[in-house]
Design a protein around this motif. Structure first.
Motif, PDB file in Angstrom:
ATOM      1  N   GLY A  13      20.782   2.898 -13.898  1.00  0.00           N
ATOM      2  CA  GLY A  13      22.067   2.838 -14.580  1.00  0.00           C
ATOM      3  C   GLY A  13      22.702   1.468 -14.488  1.00  0.00           C
ATOM      4  O   GLY A  13      23.260   0.955 -15.468  1.00  0.00           O
ATOM      5  N   TRP A  14      22.614   0.856 -13.299  1.00  0.00           N
ATOM      6  CA  TRP A  14      23.173  -0.487 -13.114  1.00  0.00           C
ATOM      7  C   TRP A  14      22.444  -1.500 -13.995  1.00  0.00           C
ATOM      8  O   TRP A  14      23.064  -2.371 -14.613  1.00  0.00           O
ATOM      9  CB  TRP A  14      23.062  -0.872 -11.643  1.00  0.00           C
ATOM     10  CG  TRP A  14      23.597  -2.238 -11.348  1.00  0.00           C
ATOM     11  CD1 TRP A  14      24.905  -2.609 -11.241  1.00  0.00           C
ATOM     12  CD2 TRP A  14      22.832  -3.430 -11.135  1.00  0.00           C
ATOM     13  NE1 TRP A  14      25.005  -3.956 -10.972  1.00  0.00           N
ATOM     14  CE2 TRP A  14      23.750  -4.484 -10.898  1.00  0.00           C
ATOM     15  CE3 TRP A  14      21.470  -3.711 -11.103  1.00  0.00           C
ATOM     16  CZ2 TRP A  14      23.342  -5.785 -10.651  1.00  0.00           C
ATOM     17  CZ3 TRP A  14      21.060  -5.015 -10.854  1.00  0.00           C
ATOM     18  CH2 TRP A  14      21.991  -6.031 -10.633  1.00  0.00           C
ATOM     19  N   LEU A  16      20.877  -0.840 -16.856  1.00  0.00           N
ATOM     20  CA  LEU A  16      21.240  -0.587 -18.253  1.00  0.00           C
ATOM     21  C   LEU A  16      22.615  -1.164 -18.569  1.00  0.00           C
ATOM     22  O   LEU A  16      22.802  -1.831 -19.593  1.00  0.00           O
ATOM     23  CB  LEU A  16      21.220   0.915 -18.540  1.00  0.00           C
ATOM     24  CG  LEU A  16      21.582   1.304 -19.979  1.00  0.00           C
ATOM     25  CD1 LEU A  16      20.500   0.840 -20.948  1.00  0.00           C
ATOM     26  CD2 LEU A  16      21.795   2.807 -20.100  1.00  0.00           C
ATOM     27  N   ALA A  17      23.595  -0.909 -17.688  1.00  0.00           N
ATOM     28  CA  ALA A  17      24.951  -1.408 -17.927  1.00  0.00           C
ATOM     29  C   ALA A  17      24.967  -2.932 -18.015  1.00  0.00           C
ATOM     30  O   ALA A  17      25.620  -3.513 -18.889  1.00  0.00           O
ATOM     31  CB  ALA A  17      25.884  -0.927 -16.815  1.00  0.00           C
ATOM     32  N   ARG A  20      23.265  -4.095 -21.293  1.00  0.00           N
ATOM     33  CA  ARG A  20      24.117  -3.760 -22.444  1.00  0.00           C
ATOM     34  C   ARG A  20      25.284  -4.739 -22.554  1.00  0.00           C
ATOM     35  O   ARG A  20      25.597  -5.246 -23.642  1.00  0.00           O
ATOM     36  CB  ARG A  20      24.640  -2.323 -22.296  1.00  0.00           C
ATOM     37  CG  ARG A  20      25.647  -1.926 -23.369  1.00  0.00           C
ATOM     38  CD  ARG A  20      26.151  -0.515 -23.163  1.00  0.00           C
ATOM     39  NE  ARG A  20      26.796  -0.314 -21.875  1.00  0.00           N
ATOM     40  CZ  ARG A  20      28.019  -0.746 -21.579  1.00  0.00           C
ATOM     41  NH1 ARG A  20      28.724  -1.428 -22.477  1.00  0.00           N
ATOM     42  NH2 ARG A  20      28.548  -0.505 -20.393  1.00  0.00           N
ATOM     43  N   GLN A  27      29.459   0.953 -24.767  1.00  0.00           N
ATOM     44  CA  GLN A  27      28.783   2.221 -24.484  1.00  0.00           C
ATOM     45  C   GLN A  27      28.770   3.114 -25.714  1.00  0.00           C
ATOM     46  O   GLN A  27      27.775   3.793 -25.994  1.00  0.00           O
ATOM     47  CB  GLN A  27      29.486   2.948 -23.336  1.00  0.00           C
ATOM     48  CG  GLN A  27      29.030   2.546 -21.957  1.00  0.00           C
ATOM     49  CD  GLN A  27      29.596   3.460 -20.895  1.00  0.00           C
ATOM     50  OE1 GLN A  27      30.463   4.282 -21.166  1.00  0.00           O
ATOM     51  NE2 GLN A  27      29.120   3.314 -19.669  1.00  0.00           N
ATOM     52  N   GLU A  45      24.937   5.347 -16.508  1.00  0.00           N
ATOM     53  CA  GLU A  45      25.202   3.995 -16.020  1.00  0.00           C
ATOM     54  C   GLU A  45      25.870   3.999 -14.652  1.00  0.00           C
ATOM     55  O   GLU A  45      25.678   3.075 -13.861  1.00  0.00           O
ATOM     56  CB  GLU A  45      26.071   3.231 -17.022  1.00  0.00           C
ATOM     57  CG  GLU A  45      25.336   2.837 -18.288  1.00  0.00           C
ATOM     58  CD  GLU A  45      26.117   1.860 -19.145  1.00  0.00           C
ATOM     59  OE1 GLU A  45      25.526   1.327 -20.099  1.00  0.00           O
ATOM     60  OE2 GLU A  45      27.319   1.628 -18.867  1.00  0.00           O
TER      61      GLU A  45
END
Length: 239
Positions: A13-14, A16-17, A20, A27, A45
């Motif tokens: 999640g970290w 991906l965030a 992004r 989001q 995330e």
């Protein structure tokens, strides 16, 4: 969710965030592109939800990335991170103190607090990455905290978007006690009363320069922050 799955979900999640945000994508936009509710992306995330490998591939694929699974000696990735932090320990400690000064120099907090979390562990010599400032504040100081947040101009973290929003920043209002200003991220935990502080001294960059800070005791930090506990466990195993 068990601890190992939660740790893996948090790492993915970290990642991906971060990817992004580097691409300037919200989001909501990422969720729309992969056909998922924004809330599901937010939970992934933040490490509160796992997703299938197919969904993870779609999420990272929309960012032009491909996930790969590999194996390595147990703890080797953590060992590499520990050594990286250890090599620049003093600089990282001073960065934490600089973030504290950035928030408090122009508008001094009118309340007592202790530095908590990874930042507190780092200032006590633990080679851990501190990605935000965590503070312990007494519940009786919430009015003073609210006034300080207003004067500093901090924006509150929005759980649905996973980003800083424009909602009511007042800590007495419903919502996570987490704020930022684009440079520093801050999280606060309110407690009945502050525990006894540990006073640490960190060498500055100049000759003879020193900085001091009041932090939460390391055993208490270890009990509440899994990342710190993981690093300390690895260090003990390596002795």
């Amino acid at each position: 969710m068990d601890e190992e799955r939660a740790g893996l979900a948090g790492e993915l999640g970290w990642l991906l965030a971060g990817e992004r945000q580097r691409r300037g994508m919200s989001q909501a936009e990422l969720a729309r592109r992969v056909g998922l509710p924004q809330q599901q992306v937010s939970r992934f995330e933040s490490g509160r939800r796992t997703v299938t490998s197919t969904v993870a591939d779609r999420l990272f694929g929309e960012l032009g990335l491909q996930l790969r699974v590999a194996v390595e000696a147990a703890g080797s990735g953590l060992d590499a991170e520990i050594e990286k932090v250890r090599a620049g320990l003093s600089g990282r400690q001073n960065m934490v103190l600089a973030d504290l000064r950035l928030l408090s120099t122009r508008h001094r907090p009118g309340f007592a607090y202790l530095l908590d979390g990874e930042g507190a562990a780092l200032l006590q010599g633990v080679p851990v990455v501190a990605r935000r400032l965590d503070l312990l504040v007494a519940e009786g100081e919430v009015d003073a905290l609210a006034e300080w947040v207003r004067r500093v101009g901090l924006r509150r973290y929005d759980e649905r978007s996973g980003e800083l929003g424009w909602g009511d920043p007042d800590p007495r209002a419903a919502g996570p006690l987490r704020w930022g200003n684009g440079l520093v991220e801050l999280a606060v935990r309110l407690v009945a009363e502050l525990p006894p502080p540990v006073l640490v001294t960190v060498p500055g960059f100049g000759a003879g320069e020193e900085h001091r800070a009041a932090v939460r005791a390391l055993p208490e930090v270890e009990a509440d922050f899994p990342v710190v506990a993981r690093v300390l466990s690895r260090l003990r195993a390596a002795r």
